[in-house]
Design an enzyme around this catalytic site. Structure first.
Site, PDB file in Angstrom:
ATOM      1  N   LYS A   1       0.815  -1.195   0.000  1.00 48.97           N
ATOM      2  CA  LYS A   1       0.000   0.000   0.000  1.00 48.97           C
ATOM      3  C   LYS A   1       0.858   1.258   0.000  1.00 48.97           C
ATOM      4  O   LYS A   1       0.376   2.349  -0.262  1.00 48.97           O
ATOM      5  CB  LYS A   1      -0.879   0.034   1.275  1.00 48.97           C
TER       6      LYS A   1
ATOM      7  N   ASP B   1      14.874  -0.652   0.468  1.00 53.14           N
ATOM      8  CA  ASP B   1      15.612  -0.892   1.698  1.00 53.14           C
ATOM      9  C   ASP B   1      16.636  -1.990   1.394  1.00 53.14           C
ATOM     10  O   ASP B   1      17.708  -1.719   0.860  1.00 53.14           O
ATOM     11  CB  ASP B   1      14.557  -1.289   2.750  1.00 53.14           C
TER      12      ASP B   1
ATOM     13  N   PHE C   1      14.100   5.075   9.994  1.00 61.87           N
ATOM     14  CA  PHE C   1      12.766   4.607   9.650  1.00 61.87           C
ATOM     15  C   PHE C   1      11.846   5.804   9.449  1.00 61.87           C
ATOM     16  O   PHE C   1      11.669   6.625  10.343  1.00 61.87           O
ATOM     17  CB  PHE C   1      12.218   3.677  10.728  1.00 61.87           C
TER      18      PHE C   1
HETATM   19  P1  IMP Z   1      12.974  -4.053   0.667  1.00 59.15           P
HETATM   20  O1  IMP Z   1      12.417  -5.287   0.049  1.00 59.15           O
HETATM   21  O2  IMP Z   1      13.811  -4.394   1.886  1.00 59.15           O
HETATM   22  O3  IMP Z   1      13.719  -3.158  -0.273  1.00 59.15           O
HETATM   23  O4  IMP Z   1      11.779  -3.298   1.328  1.00 59.15           O
HETATM   24  C1  IMP Z   1      11.014  -2.351   0.747  1.00 59.15           C
HETATM   25  C2  IMP Z   1       9.730  -2.193   1.552  1.00 59.15           C
HETATM   26  O5  IMP Z   1       9.995  -2.120   2.962  1.00 59.15           O
HETATM   27  C3  IMP Z   1       9.069  -0.899   1.201  1.00 59.15           C
HETATM   28  O6  IMP Z   1       8.150  -1.071   0.150  1.00 59.15           O
HETATM   29  C4  IMP Z   1       8.368  -0.523   2.487  1.00 59.15           C
HETATM   30  O7  IMP Z   1       7.083  -1.096   2.532  1.00 59.15           O
HETATM   31  C5  IMP Z   1       9.198  -1.126   3.582  1.00 59.15           C
HETATM   32  N1  IMP Z   1      10.090  -0.119   4.204  1.00 59.15           N
HETATM   33  C6  IMP Z   1      11.434  -0.075   4.129  1.00 59.15           C
HETATM   34  N2  IMP Z   1      11.941   0.965   4.805  1.00 59.15           N
HETATM   35  C7  IMP Z   1      10.859   1.625   5.318  1.00 59.15           C
HETATM   36  C8  IMP Z   1      10.719   2.827   6.130  1.00 59.15           C
HETATM   37  O8  IMP Z   1      11.682   3.514   6.512  1.00 59.15           O
HETATM   38  N3  IMP Z   1       9.450   3.169   6.439  1.00 59.15           N
HETATM   39  C9  IMP Z   1       8.364   2.475   6.042  1.00 59.15           C
HETATM   40  N4  IMP Z   1       8.442   1.359   5.292  1.00 59.15           N
HETATM   41  C10 IMP Z   1       9.689   0.934   4.934  1.00 59.15           C
END
Ligand code: IMP
Ligand code: MG
Length: 188
Positions: A50, A111, A160
């Site tokens: 979302k 991330d 975060f």
């Molecule tokens: P990845 O697969 O680790 O790159 O994660 C990406 C997902 O993690 C994003 O689409 C977010 O939903 C969540 N996410 C990563 N960092 C944050 C943050 O600082 N705040 C909120 N959601 C985050």
């Protein structure tokens, strides 16, 4: 003064990292880059639910090329703490025209890189004509798998963040800016 829901949320924010104005100019720049590159393509904007809802909504309004929109919902498990964290598709595309579509995956933040690297490979394997990605925010210092988005809004430090669609425990998505949560919110 009346205490509104928004001002309650504001109280939990340690600092505003990206203002509404900076978000707007960032999205404008991305929309210009994308519009330039997709002039002769068949663009399908793919909003990843979302967190990307607000970004994707603002982005599509600023595009000057025709496009269709669609959504997918994914969740990741074991992210960042456990290696080999895997991605689960909760809502998949129901389309038969991927071979004619140039998909642009719209993500709120990168991330570890797992979500986007999995999704772009998944969409290519499913026959999309082309697959690229745009992320509003990027935390390159957190990367666990090599992934470079095709379009990137802003690089941010390893903090975060919430707001502009991004949540903590499903809250704070409605804030119009991106902010860093106060540490005590996590430990409450
Ligand atoms: P990845 O697969 O680790 O790159 O994660 C990406 C997902 O993690 C994003 O689409 C977010 O939903 C969540 N996410 C990563 N960092 C944050 C943050 O600082 N705040 C909120 N959601 C985050
Ligand atoms: Mg997300």
């Amino acid at each position: 003064m009346k205490v509104t829901h928004k001002s309650q949320l504001d109280k939990d924010i340690a600092k505003v990292l990206i203002s509404e104005e900076e978000l707007d100019s960032t999205v404008t720049r991305l929309a210009e880059e994308i519009s330039r590159d997709y002039e002769d393509k068949n663009l399908l904007l793919l909003c990843i639910l979302k967190g990307s809802i607000v970004f994707c909504g603002d982005l599509m309004k600023k595009l000057t090329v025709p496009c269709e929109i669609d959504c997918m919902k994914v969740s990741s498990y074991g992210k960042s703490t456990v290696s080999g964290g895997r991605i689960n598709i909760i809502l998949d595309l129901q389309r038969t025209d991927l071979s004619e579509r140039d998909i642009l995956v719209v993500e709120d933040i990168i991330d570890s890189g797992r979500t986007l690297s999995y999704l772009t490979e998944y969409l290519s394997l499913n026959g999309a004509r082309s697959v690229k990605s745009v992320t509003l925010l990027d935390k390159p210092s957190r990367r666990e798998v090599d992934f470079v988005p095709d379009y990137r809004g802003l690089e941010i430090p390893d903090e975060f963040v919430v707001g502009y669609g991004l949540d903590y425990a499903e809250g704070y998505r409605t804030l119009p800016y991106v902010g860093v949560l106060k540490p005590e919110v996590y430990t409450k």
